[in-house]
Scaffold this motif. Sequence first.
Motif, short mmCIF file in Angstrom:
data_model
loop_
_atom_site.label_atom_id
_atom_site.label_comp_id
_atom_site.label_asym_id
_atom_site.label_seq_id
_atom_site.Cartn_x
_atom_site.Cartn_y
_atom_site.Cartn_z
N MET A 83 -12.43 8.63 -13.58
CA MET A 83 -11.33 7.54 -13.83
C MET A 83 -10.51 7.16 -13.21
SD MET A 83 -12.29 6.26 -17.05
CE MET A 83 -11.54 4.61 -16.85
N ALA A 84 -9.31 7.82 -12.80
CA ALA A 84 -8.56 7.48 -12.14
C ALA A 84 -8.16 6.12 -11.81
CB ALA A 84 -7.98 8.74 -11.18
N GLY A 85 -7.42 5.34 -11.98
CA GLY A 85 -6.78 3.86 -10.75
C GLY A 85 -5.69 3.73 -11.63
N VAL A 86 -5.08 2.63 -10.74
CA VAL A 86 -3.74 1.70 -10.94
C VAL A 86 -3.93 0.69 -10.34
CG1 VAL A 86 -2.76 4.03 -10.91
CG2 VAL A 86 -2.97 2.27 -8.46
N GLY A 87 -2.99 -0.30 -11.31
CA GLY A 87 -3.35 -2.11 -10.82
C GLY A 87 -1.89 -2.30 -10.63
N PHE A 88 -1.69 -3.49 -9.63
CA PHE A 88 -0.43 -3.92 -9.91
C PHE A 88 0.14 -5.46 -9.23
CE2 PHE A 88 0.02 0.92 -8.02
CZ PHE A 88 1.23 1.08 -9.05
N PRO A 89 0.86 -6.20 -10.28
CA PRO A 89 0.65 -7.83 -9.85
C PRO A 89 0.96 -7.53 -8.12
CG PRO A 89 1.62 -7.33 -11.72
CD PRO A 89 1.18 -6.39 -11.18
N GLU A 90 0.89 -8.24 -7.67
CA GLU A 90 1.45 -8.53 -5.67
C GLU A 90 1.50 -10.07 -5.41
OE1 GLU A 90 -0.63 -6.29 -3.41
OE2 GLU A 90 -2.47 -4.94 -5.10
N ASP A 91 2.37 -10.15 -4.93
CA ASP A 91 2.32 -11.89 -4.34
C ASP A 91 2.55 -11.72 -2.64
OD1 ASP A 91 3.48 -13.60 -3.18
OD2 ASP A 91 5.22 -14.11 -4.63
N LEU A 92 0.89 -12.06 -2.48
CA LEU A 92 0.64 -12.72 -0.98
C LEU A 92 1.51 -12.97 -0.19
CD1 LEU A 92 -3.18 -11.52 -1.53
CD2 LEU A 92 -1.56 -9.93 -1.78
N ARG A 93 2.64 -13.39 -0.41
CA ARG A 93 3.00 -14.36 0.31
C ARG A 93 4.34 -13.30 0.66
NH1 ARG A 93 4.25 -20.11 -2.98
NH2 ARG A 93 2.11 -20.39 -3.13
N ASP A 94 5.13 -12.50 0.31
CA ASP A 94 5.81 -11.16 0.16
C ASP A 94 5.35 -9.88 1.42
OD1 ASP A 94 7.77 -9.59 0.48
OD2 ASP A 94 8.54 -9.79 -2.29
N PRO A 95 5.45 -9.92 2.41
CA PRO A 95 4.46 -8.56 2.29
C PRO A 95 5.31 -7.49 2.30
CG PRO A 95 5.77 -9.89 4.57
CD PRO A 95 6.61 -10.89 3.44
N ALA A 96 6.11 -7.00 1.33
CA ALA A 96 6.47 -6.01 1.09
C ALA A 96 5.63 -5.76 -0.53
CB ALA A 96 7.92 -6.06 0.13
N HIS A 97 4.33 -6.46 -0.79
CA HIS A 97 3.13 -5.77 -1.76
C HIS A 97 3.01 -4.82 -1.26
CE1 HIS A 97 -0.63 -7.41 0.61
NE2 HIS A 97 0.48 -7.75 0.69
N PHE A 98 3.15 -4.64 -0.17
CA PHE A 98 1.79 -3.85 1.18
C PHE A 98 2.12 -2.21 0.39
CE2 PHE A 98 1.22 -1.08 4.64
CZ PHE A 98 -0.13 -1.07 4.15
N THR A 99 3.74 -1.67 0.16
CA THR A 99 3.64 -0.56 -0.80
C THR A 99 2.36 -0.70 -2.34
OG1 THR A 99 5.90 -0.82 -0.09
CG2 THR A 99 5.29 0.47 -1.72
N ALA A 100 2.90 -1.86 -2.57
CA ALA A 100 1.82 -1.13 -3.84
C ALA A 100 0.18 -1.10 -3.33
CB ALA A 100 1.56 -2.52 -4.98
N ALA A 101 0.07 -2.15 -2.60
CA ALA A 101 -1.21 -2.30 -1.96
C ALA A 101 -1.83 -0.95 -1.61
CB ALA A 101 -1.85 -3.99 -0.98
N LYS A 102 -0.45 -0.15 -0.63
CA LYS A 102 -1.60 0.94 -0.25
C LYS A 102 -1.31 2.14 -1.18
CE LYS A 102 0.14 4.68 3.76
NZ LYS A 102 -0.10 5.91 2.20
#
Length: 251
Positions: A83-102
Amino acid sequence: MKISNRTVFIAGGTSGIGLELGRRFAAAGSAVILGGRRTDLLAELEGEGFATVEIDVADQDSVDRARDAILRDHPGLDAIVTMAGVGFPEDLRDPAHFTAAKQTIDINLLGTIRVIDAFTPHLIDRGTGTIITVSSGIGFLPFPLMPTYAATKAAVHAYSEALRAQLDGTGVEVAELVPPAVATHMGSANPNALGLDEFATEVMGLLETEPTPREILVERVLMHRWAERDGTYDELVAQRSRALATLPGRQ
C-alpha cells in the motif's frame, strides 16, 4: 479471496486506504499487521490491538528487518498488501522536479518490488497466499500534474501482470487494487474524491469474489480504467490537464 482467518501484512497501513482495509480485514476475523515509518502512529495502532512493524519501503535493510520480524511472530502469514505510496505535483519544465520524481519511483515502484521480493519465497514455500498490489486509476488515465506518480502506477500495473504470470502454478495469486481518487490525505484536495468508507466497503465486497478478480475495480474507477477502450481518453486527459494552471508561473 477469503477475507476471514487470514494473516495479512499491509505495508503502508498506518493511515488512509491501508489502515481502513486493515480495519476491515480485522473486523472480518483476520490477523492484521500494519507497517509504516512513523513510530507514533504505530504506537497508536498497537493501542487499538493491531500488530505493527516499522518499515521504510525505500530502505532494503528496513524491509528485510520487517520481514524477519513478521515471519518470526506470524509464520502463518498468507496475504501481502503493498500500500505504501507518495505523489507530488511536478513541473516538467523545471529540472528541479527530479528530486520528487526519484522519491516517487523509489517508494511507489521500487518499494512495491522490495516488499514483494521479501515475502514471495515464504508464500511460494507455503504453496498458497495472496499478493495485493496497489496501482491507481491515474496509471490508466494520466493526471499531467503528477506525471511520475502516474508513471509509477502504470508500472505497478505492468509488474503485477508479470508477477501473476510468473507465479502461475505456485498457489500464490496476485490481485491489483486500482483506486480512484479517495478522500484520504493524498486525495483531500479533490472535491470529487470517493468517500473512504464507501470505497473500502466496495473493495472488500469485490475481494470476496471467487475467484479473486485480477483487478479490483470499484465503480468510480471504471471511467479511468477503460478510457482508451471507450474513446474518452483524449478528452479526459485534456480536462485533467487544466490542473497544470496551478503550477507557479502557469496562470
